[in-house]
Design a protein around this motif. Structure first.
Motif, mmCIF file in Angstrom:
data_model
loop_
_atom_site.group_PDB
_atom_site.id
_atom_site.type_symbol
_atom_site.label_atom_id
_atom_site.label_comp_id
_atom_site.label_asym_id
_atom_site.label_seq_id
_atom_site.Cartn_x
_atom_site.Cartn_y
_atom_site.Cartn_z
ATOM 1 N N GLU A 35 0.861 -1.174 0.000
ATOM 2 C CA GLU A 35 0.000 0.000 0.000
ATOM 3 C C GLU A 35 0.898 1.225 0.000
ATOM 4 O OE1 GLU A 35 -2.719 -0.218 3.269
ATOM 5 O OE2 GLU A 35 -3.724 -1.989 2.460
ATOM 6 N N THR A 46 -2.824 1.129 -3.980
ATOM 7 C CA THR A 46 -2.348 -0.221 -3.738
ATOM 8 C C THR A 46 -2.080 -0.869 -5.080
ATOM 9 O OG1 THR A 46 -2.772 -2.288 -2.559
ATOM 10 C CG2 THR A 46 -4.635 -1.303 -3.694
ATOM 11 N N ASN A 64 -6.799 -6.547 1.064
ATOM 12 C CA ASN A 64 -5.419 -6.530 1.550
ATOM 13 C C ASN A 64 -5.322 -7.045 2.973
ATOM 14 O OD1 ASN A 64 -4.535 -5.558 -0.878
ATOM 15 N ND2 ASN A 64 -4.151 -3.482 -0.167
#
Length: 88
Positions: A35, A46, A64
């Motif tokens: 990120e 990201t 994520n």
């Protein structure tokens, strides 16, 4: 009549519009997914499955998070397996 003043938040966006964003890694999700956050305007990005930068939305934050959890469990399991085989 008052003169309009520039808002402090406007200046970083202006810098990014002129010179482009300056992204720095803010979080390592896995060794290939990261990120990023712009140092000027705080925009978050990201990497997607193709390795391209995309905006970090709530959907991608959740993806994520789950991916990081799975990755950490796998790494821990591999470390334990490696430790167990070195003892024998």
């Amino acid at each position: 009549m008052k003169k309009p003043t520039l808002k402090p938040a406007f200046i970083p966006h202006l810098v990014c519009n002129i010179f482009g964003h300056k992204f720095e890694v803010s979080k390592n999700v896995t060794y290939h997914v990261k990120e990023y956050q712009c140092t000027h305007c705080k925009k978050q990005m990201t990497t997607n499955s193709n390795g391209n930068l995309i905006p970090l939305t709530a959907k991608y934050k959740k993806i994520n998070s789950v991916l990081e959890h799975i990755y950490n469990k796998k790494e821990l399991r591999l470390q334990e397996k490696s430790y167990a085989s070195s003892i024998n």
